[in-house]
Design a protein around this motif. Structure first.
Motif, PDB file in Angstrom:
ATOM      1  N   THR A   1      17.044  19.015 -18.372  1.00  0.00           N
ATOM      2  CA  THR A   1      15.695  18.701 -17.904  1.00  0.00           C
ATOM      3  C   THR A   1      14.827  19.917 -18.178  1.00  0.00           C
ATOM      4  O   THR A   1      15.170  21.035 -17.773  1.00  0.00           O
ATOM      5  CB  THR A   1      15.675  18.378 -16.405  1.00  0.00           C
ATOM      6  N   ALA A   2      13.730  19.710 -18.894  1.00  0.00           N
ATOM      7  CA  ALA A   2      12.885  20.840 -19.290  1.00  0.00           C
ATOM      8  C   ALA A   2      11.507  20.323 -19.675  1.00  0.00           C
ATOM      9  O   ALA A   2      11.329  19.128 -19.940  1.00  0.00           O
ATOM     10  CB  ALA A   2      13.523  21.598 -20.458  1.00  0.00           C
TER      11      ALA A   2
ATOM     12  N   ASP B   1      12.030   6.214 -16.418  1.00  0.00           N
ATOM     13  CA  ASP B   1      13.214   5.948 -17.227  1.00  0.00           C
ATOM     14  C   ASP B   1      12.816   5.162 -18.481  1.00  0.00           C
ATOM     15  O   ASP B   1      12.111   4.154 -18.395  1.00  0.00           O
ATOM     16  CB  ASP B   1      14.226   5.148 -16.416  1.00  0.00           C
TER      17      ASP B   1
ATOM     18  N   SER C   1       8.487  12.109 -17.873  1.00  0.00           N
ATOM     19  CA  SER C   1       7.552  12.230 -16.747  1.00  0.00           C
ATOM     20  C   SER C   1       8.004  11.381 -15.564  1.00  0.00           C
ATOM     21  O   SER C   1       7.210  10.707 -14.909  1.00  0.00           O
ATOM     22  CB  SER C   1       6.135  11.817 -17.170  1.00  0.00           C
ATOM     23  N   GLY C   2       9.297  11.390 -15.318  1.00  0.00           N
ATOM     24  CA  GLY C   2       9.853  10.658 -14.187  1.00  0.00           C
ATOM     25  C   GLY C   2      10.107   9.191 -14.433  1.00  0.00           C
ATOM     26  O   GLY C   2      10.654   8.503 -13.571  1.00  0.00           O
TER      27      GLY C   2
ATOM     28  N   SER D   1      23.458  17.205 -20.186  1.00  0.00           N
ATOM     29  CA  SER D   1      22.199  16.764 -19.596  1.00  0.00           C
ATOM     30  C   SER D   1      21.267  17.959 -19.495  1.00  0.00           C
ATOM     31  O   SER D   1      21.695  19.065 -19.141  1.00  0.00           O
ATOM     32  CB  SER D   1      22.446  16.169 -18.205  1.00  0.00           C
TER      33      SER D   1
ATOM     34  N   GLU E   1       7.569  17.178 -17.891  1.00  0.00           N
ATOM     35  CA  GLU E   1       9.002  17.364 -18.066  1.00  0.00           C
ATOM     36  C   GLU E   1       9.658  16.077 -18.578  1.00  0.00           C
ATOM     37  O   GLU E   1       9.146  14.980 -18.408  1.00  0.00           O
ATOM     38  CB  GLU E   1       9.675  17.757 -16.747  1.00  0.00           C
ATOM     39  N   ALA E   2      10.811  16.273 -19.173  1.00  0.00           N
ATOM     40  CA  ALA E   2      11.646  15.146 -19.592  1.00  0.00           C
ATOM     41  C   ALA E   2      13.102  15.495 -19.344  1.00  0.00           C
ATOM     42  O   ALA E   2      13.457  16.677 -19.181  1.00  0.00           O
ATOM     43  CB  ALA E   2      11.428  14.822 -21.068  1.00  0.00           C
ATOM     44  N   SER E   3      13.932  14.485 -19.305  1.00  0.00           N
ATOM     45  CA  SER E   3      15.377  14.681 -19.165  1.00  0.00           C
ATOM     46  C   SER E   3      16.085  13.884 -20.252  1.00  0.00           C
ATOM     47  O   SER E   3      15.731  12.731 -20.523  1.00  0.00           O
ATOM     48  CB  SER E   3      15.872  14.204 -17.790  1.00  0.00           C
TER      49      SER E   3
ATOM     50  N   ARG F   1      12.453  24.765 -23.961  1.00  0.00           N
ATOM     51  CA  ARG F   1      11.735  23.499 -23.822  1.00  0.00           C
ATOM     52  C   ARG F   1      12.395  22.417 -24.693  1.00  0.00           C
ATOM     53  O   ARG F   1      13.181  22.724 -25.592  1.00  0.00           O
ATOM     54  CB  ARG F   1      10.271  23.666 -24.234  1.00  0.00           C
TER      55      ARG F   1
ATOM     56  N   VAL G   1      14.453  10.208 -19.695  1.00  0.00           N
ATOM     57  CA  VAL G   1      13.440  10.078 -18.650  1.00  0.00           C
ATOM     58  C   VAL G   1      12.229  10.906 -19.069  1.00  0.00           C
ATOM     59  O   VAL G   1      12.363  12.102 -19.359  1.00  0.00           O
ATOM     60  CB  VAL G   1      13.962  10.563 -17.282  1.00  0.00           C
TER      61      VAL G   1
END
Length: 581
Positions: A137-138, A117, A114-115, A135, A236-238, A162, A112
């Motif tokens: 997110t950072a 998918d 910047s929100g 998982s 951010e990304a996940s 990061r 993901v």
């Protein structure tokens, strides 16, 4: 031959007859899945015919545990059986099985940015097969691409906490596994490599290296541009990955030529050669971006052909007092896995083994020159080798090397206290490349090497005319100058010299040593055979990759603290690393 000295250095249709082959003493070659050897009869003769078959494209490079490896194993068992040898593998069959990692099964993968998918893996992005499962997110952070001469100089500190974003332009070869491991040690949360369209996305299914400490992926095309823009904006990304190793069965082929003297039955002479190669490339290939078939005609269809030729000469000759155990190893290119497994789990007792003779890359005989390594591992070797060479029709010009260790299967046996000789006609421009094909192999040269090896075996085995000699093991026959063995992962540019000789058998945590080189920094520091390195220069050592990377991030002259487990107790040592030469 294994291109990395600590081993970090891939089809035909399913072999329907494999189960039958494993269960019966002598089975016909299955016709429905593997090439018919008779189809090559008009193309090559003698030892070269074996090379021609083993290096055929249909075997797809004989990667360990592949279908091509199974075809090769069936061919070897069929030929050894036809010579009258006895199956000596597991449960009285031809084969000895052992597990190797053949890939990675990814059960979940999600990215993901910047929100948004990124969609299904494989369409613009893919996880690396060595990605950590989990998982994260950072924030994204652009990190400078690595310096090809000093990858550890990447500004890793910028990625702490990061997800590191690194653009790869294709002009510099990037070791993604090493880079991800380095980022994990620097405290990064994850890694995304941005590839140009010319570089294919990673294939997790073919990844055989161990997992690193951070979720890792690569992106290309429009998605790579989206990641680049998001990183510039500190968005951010996940990354979420769930992956597990895929394990398959590889196979050694084991055959026995029984001896005539029952009192010598527990004194086998072992003749070996590995028959696996690199499949379609990947780790170990010197054409790293190629996915062409690496047929490995010299490495090591040539040594395998020589093994069959030695078996033929001995089986057709006078009886021998001592038995001869022939072992064609798989998994050598993965780090001597087959020979290490055989030494740890012999299918026939080898406690009284007289010697191990190994043939690896014997297909490029030039100017009569043959290198024989291991002369320092037994007091009697020089005299025996001289007599054997003189007994051949055309004696070879032999370069003698005392070293009992090196990047091939004899190392497993010398580490277990067996005197060794290693026969080798040298490397060449086709080594570990798709161009190592059968038409560049010297078939007559293979037969001459095999003739010499057979003469050595005859002198070791003894008969009615000449009693079997005693062979006196010499320990510590290592090379004090750091030449191509021990901890050395490549000829140059990969860090300093320590002189440790790792045991290639994987263990749970750490790297066990089979020995240390005489006069090396390891010996001076007090490292010993049997020590398990668990920490190097402040870094935890979980496996051979971690050990290699820690060496690569050190410099000659560094004084490094090393922690080993010795008889289960931690021992702290300090070594001063030297320059490779």
């Amino acid at each position: 031959m294994n291109g990395s000295d600590i081993s970090i250095r891939g089809a035909a249709a399913t072999l329907v007859g494999g189960l039958l082959l494993a269960l019966t003493p002598h089975a016909a070659l299955p016709q429905q899945s593997c090439p018919d050897p008779d189809g090559f009869a008009d193309v090559a003769k003698g030892a070269l015919a074996h090379v021609r078959y083993l290096a055929d494209d249909a075997l797809e490079g004989r990667a360990a545990a592949s279908e091509g490896e199974r075809c090769a194993a069936a061919y070897l068992a069929d030929r050894l059986g036809a010579l009258g040898l006895v199956p000596a593998g597991d449960h009285g069959a031809w084969l000895q099985s052992f597990s190797v990692r053949t890939g990675t099964a990814v059960e979940e993968a999600r990215l993901v940015i910047s929100g948004a998918d990124a969609g299904a893996a494989g369409a613009g992005w893919a996880p690396f097969g060595f990605s950590a499962s989990g998982s994260v997110t950072a924030p994204l952070r652009v990190v400078s691409p690595p310096d090809p001469h000093a990858a550890h100089d990447v500004a890793l500190g910028e990625a702490h906490g990061r997800i590191a974003v690194i653009s790869v332009d294709g002009s510099v070869q990037v070791d993604a596994h090493f880079l991800a491991a380095s980022l994990a040690r620097a405290g990064a949360a994850g890694m995304i490599l941005l590839y140009p369209d010319a570089i294919p996305l990673p294939d997790p299914g073919s990844e055989i290296r161990p997992a690193v400490g951070v979720p890792s992926a690569a992106a290309t095309g429009r998605l790579a541009e989206s990641v680049r823009r998001a990183a510039a904006a500190r968005a951010e990304a996940s990354i979420a990955v769930a992956a597990a190793p895929s394990m398959s069965e590889a196979r050694n082929v084991v055959a026995l030529l029984p001896g005539d003297d029952p009192d010598r039955a527990s004194e086998p002479i072992i003749v070996g050669a590995h028959y696996d190669h690199l499949g379609r490339g990947g780790p170990g290939s010197l054409a790293p971006d190629s996915r062409e078939i690496h047929n490995g005609a010299d490495d090591n269809a040539s040594g395998t052909a020589a093994l069959l030729e030695v078996a033929r000469r001995l089986s057709e000759g006078p009886g021998l007092d001592r038995p001869v155990l022939f072992v064609a190893f798989s998994g050598e290119e993965r780090g001597l896995l087959g020979s290490a497994h055989f030494v740890s789990h012999p299918t026939r007792p080898i406690d009284g083994a007289v010697a191990m003779l190994n043939m690896d890359m014997v297909g490029r005989l030039r100017d009569e020159a043959l290198a024989v390594h291991g002369l320092g591992t037994a007091q009697e070797w020089d005299a025996i080798l001289d007599a054997a060479n003189s007994a051949t029709d055309r004696p070879l010009s032999i370069t003698r090397v005392a070293d009992g260790f090196g990047p091939s299967d004899h190392s497993s046996f010398y580490g277990a206290g067996v005197p060794v000789l290693f026969f080798f006609t040298n490397t060449h421009a086709d080594y570990h490349r798709p161009s190592d094909d059968w038409d560049s192999v010297n078939g007559e040269g293979i037969e001459r090497v095999a003739g010499l090896v057979a003469e050595v075996v005859r002198r070791l085995a003894g008969d009615e005319a000449a009693p079997a000699p005693a062979i006196t093991l010499v320990r510590g026959a290592g090379n004090p100058h750091g030449a191509a063995s021990g901890d050395e992962p490549a000829p140059s540019g990969y860090g300093p010299y320590l002189g440790s000789i790792p045991d290639m058998t994987p263990i749970e945590g750490g790297v066990r040593l089979t020995g240390v080189r005489e006069g090396s920094p390891a010996e001076k520091a007090g490292l010993r055979e049997g020590d398990v390195i668990v920490s190097f220069a402040g870094r935890d050592i979980d496996d051979l990759y971690a050990f290699t990377y820690a060496l690569r991030e050190s410099e000659p002259g560094d004084a490094v603290d090393i922690v080993v487990l010795r008889d289960g107790e931690p021992v702290s040592l300090r070594a001063v690393l030297e320059r490779r030469r």
